[in-house]
Design a protein around this motif. Structure first.
Motif, PDB file in Angstrom:
ATOM      1  N   SER A 177       0.839  -1.187   0.000  1.00  0.00           N
ATOM      2  CA  SER A 177       0.000   0.000   0.000  1.00  0.00           C
ATOM      3  C   SER A 177       0.878   1.241   0.000  1.00  0.00           C
ATOM      4  N   ALA A 178       0.347   2.348  -0.538  1.00  0.00           N
ATOM      5  CA  ALA A 178       1.103   3.596  -0.595  1.00  0.00           C
ATOM      6  C   ALA A 178       1.309   4.133   0.818  1.00  0.00           C
ATOM      7  N   PRO A 179       2.412   4.852   1.041  1.00  0.00           N
ATOM      8  CA  PRO A 179       2.646   5.432   2.368  1.00  0.00           C
ATOM      9  C   PRO A 179       1.518   6.385   2.752  1.00  0.00           C
ATOM     10  N   VAL A 180       1.163   6.386   4.030  1.00  0.00           N
ATOM     11  CA  VAL A 180       0.175   7.328   4.543  1.00  0.00           C
ATOM     12  C   VAL A 180       0.810   8.711   4.630  1.00  0.00           C
ATOM     13  N   THR A 181       0.130   9.729   4.126  1.00  0.00           N
ATOM     14  CA  THR A 181       0.633  11.096   4.195  1.00  0.00           C
ATOM     15  C   THR A 181       0.066  11.780   5.424  1.00  0.00           C
ATOM     16  N   VAL A 182       0.952  12.328   6.242  1.00  0.00           N
ATOM     17  CA  VAL A 182       0.544  13.020   7.463  1.00  0.00           C
ATOM     18  C   VAL A 182       1.114  14.427   7.446  1.00  0.00           C
ATOM     19  N   ALA A 183       0.482  15.313   8.208  1.00  0.00           N
ATOM     20  CA  ALA A 183       0.935  16.697   8.325  1.00  0.00           C
ATOM     21  C   ALA A 183       1.579  16.910   9.692  1.00  0.00           C
ATOM     22  N   SER A 223       9.255   5.279   9.723  1.00  0.00           N
ATOM     23  CA  SER A 223       8.168   4.317   9.923  1.00  0.00           C
ATOM     24  C   SER A 223       7.329   4.112   8.665  1.00  0.00           C
ATOM     25  N   GLY A 224       7.717   4.772   7.561  1.00  0.00           N
ATOM     26  CA  GLY A 224       7.047   4.530   6.292  1.00  0.00           C
ATOM     27  C   GLY A 224       6.035   5.571   5.855  1.00  0.00           C
ATOM     28  N   HIS A 225       5.922   6.680   6.568  1.00  0.00           N
ATOM     29  CA  HIS A 225       4.990   7.739   6.191  1.00  0.00           C
ATOM     30  C   HIS A 225       5.609   8.684   5.163  1.00  0.00           C
ATOM     31  N   ARG A 226       4.758   9.448   4.523  1.00  0.00           N
ATOM     32  CA  ARG A 226       5.147  10.670   3.831  1.00  0.00           C
ATOM     33  C   ARG A 226       4.660  11.834   4.678  1.00  0.00           C
ATOM     34  N   VAL A 227       5.369  12.966   4.624  1.00  0.00           N
ATOM     35  CA  VAL A 227       5.074  14.078   5.533  1.00  0.00           C
ATOM     36  C   VAL A 227       4.893  15.375   4.756  1.00  0.00           C
TER      37      VAL A 227
END
Length: 335
Positions: free
Chosen positions: A4-10, A29-33
């Motif tokens: 699955s695509a990385p979860v994008t967080v702010a 941990s695998g997120h995009r920011v």
């Protein structure tokens, strides 16, 4: 097999001390920011500019300001969670400019809550501070300890906390509050006591200018604080949403004993010179803070991974690097 695509967080306040370490932890941990840095005409990204390129490849820097609702809405659009760290934090400066603390720490938090509400963001982690407790009435301090704000800074942070609580109760906003105790480590500003001591020693001083040596604090290494944020941000909603969590080690040390420990680690015989401008007003000084983090441990399994000495050793290495030390003004009182 497809992943699955990385979860994008702010992340608000991403350019700062804790924020930049949190960005690193999120990427690891695998997120995009999407990282908000406060708008400035120099296009400075703060401490984000020092992160490795392989980290920054997964970071989108957004210049904006939490005091502006439109900036916040833009930042959060298309994200799955927001870690709200943006704040004015220096206690002494809050005596001089209290209105700016309300604008950032209260109104800024309101803007984030409103954007989460409008956009339906699934998770918000709001940042509080142990300073909202004031001097400990019982120890260790649990989340049920009375709130006793003793500075304009702590009052403004408590105002943001109450907004988060109110938005959860009124609108079901999926917000959880993390209340770190005294975080320290690389990239911290000189307004904090540990960089003040280490920075002065690294610059060659052996007589250290400080304020009151009696207060005790529960010092926690910044990488452990970042992991606490990550734990609250990724835990099942039923474990954390609508709740407040302390994050600390459960240990305490006085400022005076801290100076002695830093001197030993840096191989220096230190004396302390009392600097009157560094002493808080008597009724504003918080004399004792020590954390009970059992609620956070029970909800998420988080535990601090670094001892005080281990964290100090890494912090000493950072400030002893001439390139890092050159970013600081060790010879003045940093409000």
């Amino acid at each position: 097999m497809t992943s699955s695509a990385p979860v994008t967080v702010a992340v608000t306040g991403a350019e700062g001390f804790i924020g930049s370490h949190l960005v690193e932890a999120l990427i690891a941990s695998g997120h995009r920011v999407r990282a908000m840095a406060q708008y400035n005409s120099f296009s400075s990204y703060g401490w984000l500019e020092t992160l490795p390129q392989d980290v920054m490849d997964s970071v989108e820097v957004v210049l904006g300001d939490v005091r502006d609702a439109g900036s916040v809405q833009h930042l959060l659009t298309g994200t799955e969670a927001v870690y709200h760290l943006a704040a004015l934090i220096a206690i002494p400066y809050s005596y001089q400019a209290p209105h700016s603390y309300v604008a950032t720490n209260v109104t800024g938090t309101l803007n984030v809550l409103e954007a989460v509400r409008r956009l339906g963001i699934p998770r918000m982690v709001h940042t509080s501070t142990s300073e909202t407790y004031g001097t400990a009435q019982t120890v260790p301090i649990t989340e049920d300890h009375p709130i006793n704000t003793q500075s304009p800074y702590s009052a403004s942070k408590a105002g943001g906390d109450r907004l988060a609580d109110g938005y959860y109760a009124s609108f079901g906003i999926p917000v959880a509050t993390l209340r770190p105790f005294n975080t320290f480590g690389p990239r911290q500003s000189m307004r904090a006591v540990i960089p003040t001591v280490i920075g002065q020693v690294a610059a060659g001083e052996r007589t250290i200018a400080l304020g009151d040596l009696r207060p005790t604090r529960d010092f926690m290494f910044v990488k452990d604080t970042a992991q606490a944020f990550l734990a609250v941000g990724t835990a099942p909603a039923e474990a954390v949403v609508g709740r407040t969590f302390n994050a600390g080690t459960g240990g305490e040390i006085s400022v005076g004993d801290l100076v002695t420990l830093v001197g030993k680690l840096m191989g220096a015989e230190l004396e302390v010179r009392e600097d009157a401008q560094r002493i808080r007003p008597a009724a504003s000084e918080v004399m004792r803070l020590v954390c009970d983090a059992s609620r956070l441990r029970a909800a998420t399994g988080w535990e601090p991974a670094h001892s005080l000495q281990e964290g100090l050793e890494q912090t000493v290495r950072f400030f002893s690097d001439p390139a890092n030390l050159a970013r600081y003004k060790t010879a003045i009182y940093n409000v």
